[in-house]
Design an enzyme around this catalytic site. Structure first.
Site, mmCIF file in Angstrom:
data_model
loop_
_atom_site.group_PDB
_atom_site.id
_atom_site.type_symbol
_atom_site.label_atom_id
_atom_site.label_comp_id
_atom_site.label_asym_id
_atom_site.label_seq_id
_atom_site.Cartn_x
_atom_site.Cartn_y
_atom_site.Cartn_z
ATOM 1 C CG ASP A 49 -3.086 -4.878 -3.171
ATOM 2 O OD1 ASP A 49 -2.933 -5.574 -4.179
ATOM 3 O OD2 ASP A 49 -3.807 -5.215 -2.210
ATOM 4 C CG ASP A 96 -2.033 -1.045 1.123
ATOM 5 O OD1 ASP A 96 -1.929 -1.919 0.243
ATOM 6 O OD2 ASP A 96 -2.968 -1.016 1.921
#
Length: 638
Positions: free
Chosen positions: A184, A160
């Site tokens: 991600d 992230d």
């Protein structure tokens, strides 16, 4: 990835970024941050804290070469953080996400936390220096709107790395960047366009991710980007409805033969295909292509060509970060000694500007900075406004764009008298305005916030009324006596069966409900007003499958209102369908804020504003000139 190879690639990429950064049009800096004490501040946060609350012009903070070991939060709008190049200006901090959860503070969970509108970050490195690859470690986090990241390195070993999570309406533009992280590590919620950038996975997990469930038109476009990582790294994944477009991208040989995958159970109220929208054009892998990234743009909605996929297209025409044209004067109105100048977009200035009247007297700027409506006051009131007088490029567009855009001195178009328009609302409790401290408010209570000051909203809606009882009690006659220019008409809740004979109406073809709506439309027109029919919002009642009941009591009334609108050629907002879609997207667990505790029909003050935004958005392109008076920012601000 081999760290020596990664360092070599990063260094080579930095050279390219510096060359590109040199071409960025630089605005003069307002504040200088220098770690060695030679500037206005030694801390980036200190410079931000010096900006007044409610800042209404663009403030450029130049950050001199150096390393800044701090966490930063940007709450202001119209701020530019401009470094001296990613290899020279470095914002770095050791901060695993768990540290924030152990001790919440004013900054947020990332090194750079961005919550303001129209923020630009250029030519710097932002790095979360924690070393674990299997944890979340934000370098950038926030819920901004129209956020630009230009010629930057954004780095983390964990997941992230870039988490921009304005889920409802966020729009983000990145170019010439290097992104590094774990799972991600570039994961926008909302719209995002990335070009000419490099993605480096640290642990082989999925590199890209998107959440577009709040608007199925939300897109994540990646053009001319490179992807690299350890052996068998994954390109991407999604848990929510998403829409990926990858054009002219290059994949390292180490990328796994693994398509962007759905890793959650699709919700029953979404069509399965909205989880599978992954489109490619001219994307190639070193060592040979995989079948799943073959060209398939022809299967995308609207079959766009690669050339059509621009930032403006990505953001559905709501924002173009690459635009370079200057704001223009759209209209001029006068009232007494005031001159109202309406621009094509929000503007501001850093020095005094004036309107020159025909007799040479001046009307200096009085108010309106940061909006598209500047008011000038003074001079000879009887003398027409002739010219907008600035000191060079004094007026600037405040919307975030790569190229700064200015308004020079210019002759003004002819002025007309100040226009004012009355908007009348009639309906039931879901439209009505209540006392300020009431936990319930109809959407009409906040509808006036959607328009500039040329529009006056008169809310005559009353709780408990139906299309029948509102007229029988004489409320319609009282409302029409206000001589409105536009009338919004919404009934249905109290027309439902079980409300008593004084209120109940039949929504079927030939029934009293449709006859009542036709009469409202006809009489509004006879009074010189433009009618707009609004279907009654759905009740927030979920079925066991988690979907709003499509056959709840207001559904036949919504269908009837739509039929009458078509029959009478009347403007129509299908609030019933729009609220059903909204409640389905939010799901029951995340939708309680829209209504008072335990209430499935009425709206909370926050919910009132959200529903008012839906109604205003529904008429902005079908009702003229009312649509011109909508403040676009109000349609998306919470």
């Amino acid at each position: 990835m081999d760290h020596a190879l990664a360092t070599l690639r990063l260094s080579a990429f930095a050279v390219v970024l510096c060359q590109l950064g040199a071409a960025v049009a630089n605005e003069p800096a307002d504040l200088l941050v220098a770690a060695d004490g030679s500037g206005d501040f030694t801390s980036i946060q200190a410079a931000l804290d010096s900006i007044p609350v409610g800042n209404d012009r663009r403030v450029v903070i130049h950050i001199a070469p150096g390393q800044y070991n701090e966490r930063v939060r940007v709450d202001h709008r119209f701020v530019t953080l401009r470094g001296s190049g990613p290899d020279q200006t470095k914002l770095r901090y050791f901060f695993p996400r768990e540290d924030y959860h152990r001790r919440y503070d004013r900054f947020g969970p990332a090194v750079l936390n961005v919550f303001g509108e129209d923020v630009i970050v250029q030519q710097m490195t932002i790095e979360n220096t924690q070393t674990e690859t299997d944890v979340h470690a934000f370098a950038i986090y926030g819920q901004p709107q129209r956020f630009i990241l230009d010629s930057c390195h954004v780095l983390s070993e964990g997941g992230d790395t870039v988490s921009l999570w304005n889920t409802s309406y966020g729009m983000y533009y990145h170019r010439n960047c290097l992104f590094r992280g774990g799972v991600d590590f570039v994961c926008p919620r909302g719209w995002c366009y990335v070009s000419d950038s490099r993605f480096e996975s640290t642990n082989g997990s999925a590199a890209i991710w998107q959440d577009g469930h709040m608007d199925l038109d939300m897109k994540f476009v990646l053009r001319n980007c490179e992807f690299a990582g350890p052996e068998d790294f994954s390109l991407g994944r999604n848990h929510y409805p998403s829409k990926f477009y990858l054009l002219d991208c290059r994949f390292d040989e180490s990328m796994a033969d693994k398509p962007i995958e759905v890793v959650s159970q699709p919700k029953q109220y979404y069509a399965p295909e909205v989880y599978q929208r992954k489109y490619f054009s001219n994307c190639h892998r070193e060592g040979g292509d995989y079948a799943w990234h073959a060209d398939n743009l022809q299967t995308a909605p609207g079959t766009p060509s690669a050339d059509q996929i621009t930032p403006a297209w990505t953001f559905d025409g709501q924002w173009d970060p690459q635009r370079s044209d200057s704001p223009t004067v759209a209209a001029v109105e006068s009232e007494g000694d005031e001159v109202h100048v309406y621009f094509s977009e929000p503007v501001a200035c850093k020095v005094t500007i004036s309107v020159v009247r025909e007799d040479g007297t001046l009307a200096p700027l009085f108010r309106g900075m940061g909006t598209s409506h500047l008011v000038f006051k003074g001079g000879t009131a009887s003398s027409a406004a002739a010219r907008l007088q600035t000191s060079g490029a004094a007026i600037h567009a405040v919307t975030a764009t790569i190229t700064p855009r200015y308004v020079e001195s210019t002759d003004l178009p002819g002025s007309s008298p100040r226009q004012n328009h009355k908007v009348l609302l009639v309906g039931d409790s879901t439209v009505a305005t209540y006392e300020a401290n009431n936990t319930s408010q109809g959407w009409g209570a906040t509808f006036g916030q959607m328009f500039d000051d040329r529009v006056e909203v008169l809310n005559h809606a009353r709780g408990g009324r139906s299309s029948k009882s509102f007229r029988d009690e004489g409320l319609w006659d009282i409302a029409l006596a206000t001589e409105p220019d536009f009338v919004f008409i919404q009934f249905g809740h109290n027309d439902n069966p079980g409300k008593g004979p004084e209120r109940y109406t039949d929504p079927a073809e030939g029934g009293e409900y449709r006859a009542n709506l036709r009469r409202y439309v006809r009489e509004a027109r006879e009074a010189g007003a433009v009618p707009i029919l609004v279907s009654p919002p759905t009740r927030r009642r979920y079925l066991p499958d988690g979907q709003i009941d499509p056959q709840e009591g207001n559904t036949p009334y919504a269908e009837a209102a739509k039929a009458v609108a078509l029959e009478t050629d009347c403007a129509f907002v299908d609030l019933n369908a729009e609220t059903r879609q909204l409640f389905n997207r939010l799901e029951e667990s995340h939708s309680h804020w829209i209504q008072p505790l335990g209430d499935r029909t009425h709206f909370s003050p926050r919910g009132s504003r959200r529903i008012a935004q839906i109604v205003a958005a529904g008429i902005q392109h079908q009702v003229e000139p009312l649509g011109r008076f909508i403040i676009q920012e109000q349609l998306v601000r919470p």
